[in-house]
Design a protein around this motif. Sequence first.
Motif, PDB file in Angstrom:
ATOM      1  N   TYR A 155       0.833  -1.202   0.000  1.00  0.00           N
ATOM      2  CA  TYR A 155       0.000   0.000   0.000  1.00  0.00           C
ATOM      3  C   TYR A 155       0.866   1.250   0.000  1.00  0.00           C
ATOM      4  O   TYR A 155       1.933   1.285   0.606  1.00  0.00           O
ATOM      5  N   LEU A 156       0.371   2.283  -0.655  1.00  0.00           N
ATOM      6  CA  LEU A 156       1.060   3.571  -0.720  1.00  0.00           C
ATOM      7  C   LEU A 156       0.639   4.444   0.455  1.00  0.00           C
ATOM      8  O   LEU A 156      -0.551   4.681   0.661  1.00  0.00           O
ATOM      9  N   LEU A 157       1.620   4.909   1.231  1.00  0.00           N
ATOM     10  CA  LEU A 157       1.368   5.845   2.314  1.00  0.00           C
ATOM     11  C   LEU A 157       2.219   7.085   2.106  1.00  0.00           C
ATOM     12  O   LEU A 157       3.292   7.024   1.497  1.00  0.00           O
ATOM     13  N   ILE A 158       1.731   8.212   2.621  1.00  0.00           N
ATOM     14  CA  ILE A 158       2.506   9.448   2.599  1.00  0.00           C
ATOM     15  C   ILE A 158       2.668   9.941   4.041  1.00  0.00           C
ATOM     16  O   ILE A 158       1.874   9.595   4.908  1.00  0.00           O
ATOM     17  N   PHE A 159       3.713  10.731   4.258  1.00  0.00           N
ATOM     18  CA  PHE A 159       3.951  11.327   5.571  1.00  0.00           C
ATOM     19  C   PHE A 159       3.945  12.839   5.399  1.00  0.00           C
ATOM     20  O   PHE A 159       4.734  13.388   4.636  1.00  0.00           O
ATOM     21  N   ARG A 160       2.995  13.484   6.108  1.00  0.00           N
ATOM     22  CA  ARG A 160       2.827  14.933   5.986  1.00  0.00           C
ATOM     23  C   ARG A 160       2.342  15.470   7.333  1.00  0.00           C
ATOM     24  O   ARG A 160       1.465  14.891   7.951  1.00  0.00           O
ATOM     25  N   GLY A 161       2.920  16.571   7.745  1.00  0.00           N
ATOM     26  CA  GLY A 161       2.454  17.221   8.972  1.00  0.00           C
ATOM     27  C   GLY A 161       2.585  16.361  10.215  1.00  0.00           C
ATOM     28  O   GLY A 161       1.760  16.444  11.109  1.00  0.00           O
ATOM     29  N   GLY A 162       3.586  15.493  10.234  1.00  0.00           N
ATOM     30  CA  GLY A 162       3.811  14.649  11.401  1.00  0.00           C
ATOM     31  C   GLY A 162       2.903  13.437  11.484  1.00  0.00           C
ATOM     32  O   GLY A 162       2.878  12.754  12.505  1.00  0.00           O
ATOM     33  N   LYS A 163       2.150  13.156  10.413  1.00  0.00           N
ATOM     34  CA  LYS A 163       1.206  12.032  10.411  1.00  0.00           C
ATOM     35  C   LYS A 163       1.355  11.217   9.132  1.00  0.00           C
ATOM     36  O   LYS A 163       1.629  11.756   8.057  1.00  0.00           O
ATOM     37  N   TRP A 164       1.123   9.907   9.250  1.00  0.00           N
ATOM     38  CA  TRP A 164       1.005   9.054   8.074  1.00  0.00           C
ATOM     39  C   TRP A 164      -0.409   9.227   7.528  1.00  0.00           C
ATOM     40  O   TRP A 164      -1.361   9.394   8.286  1.00  0.00           O
TER      41      TRP A 164
END
Length: 141
Positions: A20-29
């Motif tokens: 699965y594709l996850l992103i990390f932004r603003g301190g959250k997955w």
Amino acid sequence: MHILFISAGGGLVQNYFGEYLLIFRGGKWDLPKGKQDDGEDLLLTAVREVGEECGLTKIRPGRFIACTRHSYWLQDRLVFKQTHWYRMQVSGRPPLRPQTEEGIEQCCWCNKEEALLRLKESYPSIRWLFSKAVSISANPK
């Protein structure tokens, strides 16, 4: 009080290996998603945003999963955002390129167990969506 309503589209993307594709932004997955452009179909929005946020092409859209809703303050306005989520697939394990100008620090492919661990550091609506989608894919009807 002025309320701004935003429609958005996003994707739960799986590669050929079932990751699965996850992103990390603003301190959250998180999962890739973004605002619908005027006159744009929500599925097209979801595919476009996944491509822009992660540097992917040749995304195969799939079935609708669910909608999530959340609100937040933007300066002096309350924003109410509804995101329409879709399954998506890509061939192989394409390289990922985070859209840093959107605050995305990292993109990664994760197996189901790793994704569940990372999503402990996410928003409740994203954890719910992922669990719902994984449950649906394990028991298709």
